[in-house]
Design a protein around this motif. Structure first.
Motif, short mmCIF file in Angstrom:
data_model
loop_
_atom_site.label_atom_id
_atom_site.label_comp_id
_atom_site.label_asym_id
_atom_site.label_seq_id
_atom_site.Cartn_x
_atom_site.Cartn_y
_atom_site.Cartn_z
N GLY A 96 0.81 -1.21 0.00
CA GLY A 96 0.00 0.00 0.00
C GLY A 96 0.84 1.26 0.00
N LEU A 97 0.20 2.36 0.23
CA LEU A 97 0.85 3.66 0.28
C LEU A 97 1.65 3.76 1.57
N ARG A 98 2.95 3.87 1.45
CA ARG A 98 3.84 3.88 2.62
C ARG A 98 4.31 5.29 2.93
N LEU A 99 3.41 6.11 3.45
CA LEU A 99 3.78 7.44 3.88
C LEU A 99 4.74 7.32 5.07
N PRO A 100 5.42 8.40 5.47
CA PRO A 100 6.42 8.30 6.53
C PRO A 100 5.94 7.62 7.81
N ALA A 101 4.68 7.78 8.17
CA ALA A 101 4.18 7.13 9.39
C ALA A 101 4.31 5.61 9.33
N ALA A 103 4.92 19.44 8.03
CA ALA A 103 4.10 19.02 9.16
C ALA A 103 4.54 17.65 9.69
N ILE A 104 4.86 16.73 8.79
CA ILE A 104 5.29 15.39 9.19
C ILE A 104 6.61 15.46 9.95
N GLN A 158 12.58 12.61 7.78
CA GLN A 158 12.85 13.68 6.81
C GLN A 158 13.11 13.11 5.42
N ARG A 159 13.92 12.07 5.35
CA ARG A 159 14.24 11.44 4.06
C ARG A 159 12.99 10.84 3.42
N ALA A 160 12.19 10.13 4.23
CA ALA A 160 10.96 9.51 3.71
C ALA A 160 9.98 10.57 3.20
N ALA A 161 9.83 11.65 3.97
CA ALA A 161 8.91 12.71 3.57
C ALA A 161 9.41 13.41 2.30
N HIS A 162 10.71 13.67 2.24
CA HIS A 162 11.28 14.30 1.05
C HIS A 162 11.07 13.43 -0.19
N ASP A 163 11.29 12.13 -0.03
CA ASP A 163 11.07 11.19 -1.14
C ASP A 163 9.61 11.20 -1.59
#
Length: 119
Positions: A40-45, A108-109, A89-94
């Motif tokens: 699925g969608l793997r957002l930073p959380a 925000a994340i 930070q890396r995950a959110a930037h990606d």
């Protein structure tokens, strides 16, 4: 999602692809070692989790829940709070680069990750 939809309709740029959740033969999501759904969608959380997330049961199936990880588990997974924040930070930037989240969402994340108590 709306920005990607408009870009697709207006400019012909298809939205980013994300995989479906991985399910077992019973149709239930497979879980990773942290108790979170696989795929699925793997957002930073979920890419850099600080909790286990799930869905309710029976009449509460539309409601979700969150069980934060203990300090011991966070240390085991990430070593330090700073290391955890760097990974977020890396995950959110990606995710911004993949057009999955906006720059405002990225900020925000990361702010939420920084606000977690040090471990």
């Amino acid at each position: 999602a709306f920005l990607n939809m408009y870009r697709w309709v207006d400019d012909g740029v298809p939205p980013p692809h994300t995989p479906f959740l991985t399910t077992g033969r019973d149709g239930k999501p497979k879980l990773d070692r942290n108790g979170n759904a696989v795929g699925g969608l793997r957002l930073p959380a979920l890419a850099v989790p600080a909790a286990t997330y799930g869905i309710g049961r029976d009449g509460c199936f539309l409601l979700g829940y969150k069980v934060p990880f203990s300090t011991v588990k966070m240390r085991k997974l990430y070593g330090t709070h700073e290391s955890y924040v760097r990974k977020v930070q890396r995950a959110a930037h990606d995710d911004v680069a993949r057009r999955l989240i906006t720059v405002d969402a990225e900020h925000a994340i990361v702010t939420r990750a920084q606000a977690l108590p040090s471990f």
